[in-house]
Write an enzyme that holds these catalytic residues in place. Structure first.
Site, PDB file in Angstrom:
ATOM      1  N   THR A   1       1.083  -0.954   0.159  1.00  0.00           N
ATOM      2  CA  THR A   1       0.384   0.084   0.078  1.00  0.00           C
ATOM      3  C   THR A   1       1.044   1.170   0.508  1.00  0.00           C
ATOM      4  O   THR A   1       1.790   1.471   0.284  1.00  0.00           O
ATOM      5  CB  THR A   1      -0.623  -0.380   1.515  1.00  0.00           C
ATOM      6  OG1 THR A   1       0.098  -0.121   2.775  1.00  0.00           O
ATOM      7  CG2 THR A   1      -1.782  -1.353   1.061  1.00  0.00           C
ATOM      8  N   GLY A   2       0.811   2.550  -0.697  1.00  0.00           N
ATOM      9  CA  GLY A   2       1.467   3.924  -0.824  1.00  0.00           C
ATOM     10  C   GLY A   2       1.996   4.182   0.602  1.00  0.00           C
ATOM     11  O   GLY A   2       3.526   3.894  -0.218  1.00  0.00           O
TER      12      GLY A   2
ATOM     13  N   ASP B   1      -5.245  -1.494  -0.307  1.00  0.00           N
ATOM     14  CA  ASP B   1      -5.531  -2.545   0.601  1.00  0.00           C
ATOM     15  C   ASP B   1      -6.807  -3.114  -0.831  1.00  0.00           C
ATOM     16  O   ASP B   1      -6.276  -4.860  -0.928  1.00  0.00           O
ATOM     17  CB  ASP B   1      -6.295  -2.372   2.192  1.00  0.00           C
ATOM     18  CG  ASP B   1      -8.100  -1.536   1.631  1.00  0.00           C
ATOM     19  OD1 ASP B   1      -7.565  -0.630   1.119  1.00  0.00           O
ATOM     20  OD2 ASP B   1      -8.995  -1.941   2.484  1.00  0.00           O
TER      21      ASP B   1
END
Length: 131
Positions: free
Chosen positions: A34-35, A60
């Site tokens: 995730t980022g 997610d």
């Protein structure tokens, strides 16, 4: 192997330290995160990570889609089990999908270390059958 990396806010530093410790193993694999988690890992390890959106913006869900399409072989999700924040990734959905699609999943440091060491030994080669 394609490895998914996710960490709730209270576990992001732990994830960074884990990735520093196992950088040599992780570097031999494709990493997805995730980022925010991916950015924080890259900052301290210089590992190349495919970053999805941040968790609360759908990262997610993007990782879940990869799991559903059998494009992730292993997930390390260091989660806050007691009091996750409302904006953090939904651990129930990720855990359910890993169970459904037979993806090894670590949700704590002890299991993460066992999985990463078994990856290094070649114990995850059975995943190639599923691809």
């Amino acid at each position: 192997m394609n490895i998914g990396l996710i960490a709730h806010d209270s576990k992001k530093k732990l994830m960074q330290n884990f990735c520093i410790a196992y950088r040599g193993i992780l570097n031999k694999n494709q990493l997805f995160a995730t980022g925010t988690t991916g950015r924080l890992i890259e900052e301290v390890t210089n590992l190349s990570i495919h970053k999805f959106l941040t968790g609360h913006l759908g990262g997610d869900q993007q990782l879940c889609a990869q799991i559903e399409h059998n494009q992730i072989d292993l997930v390390i999700f260091l989660r806050e089990a007691v009091n996750p924040l409302a904006h953090e990734p939904d651990s129930d959905n990720i855990c359910k999908l890993c169970d459904m699609y037979n993806i090894p999943l670590a949700t704590n440091l002890a299991t993460a270390e066992l999985l990463i060491k078994s990856l290094e030994r070649g114990d995850m080669e059975w995943r190639e059958i599923y691809q």
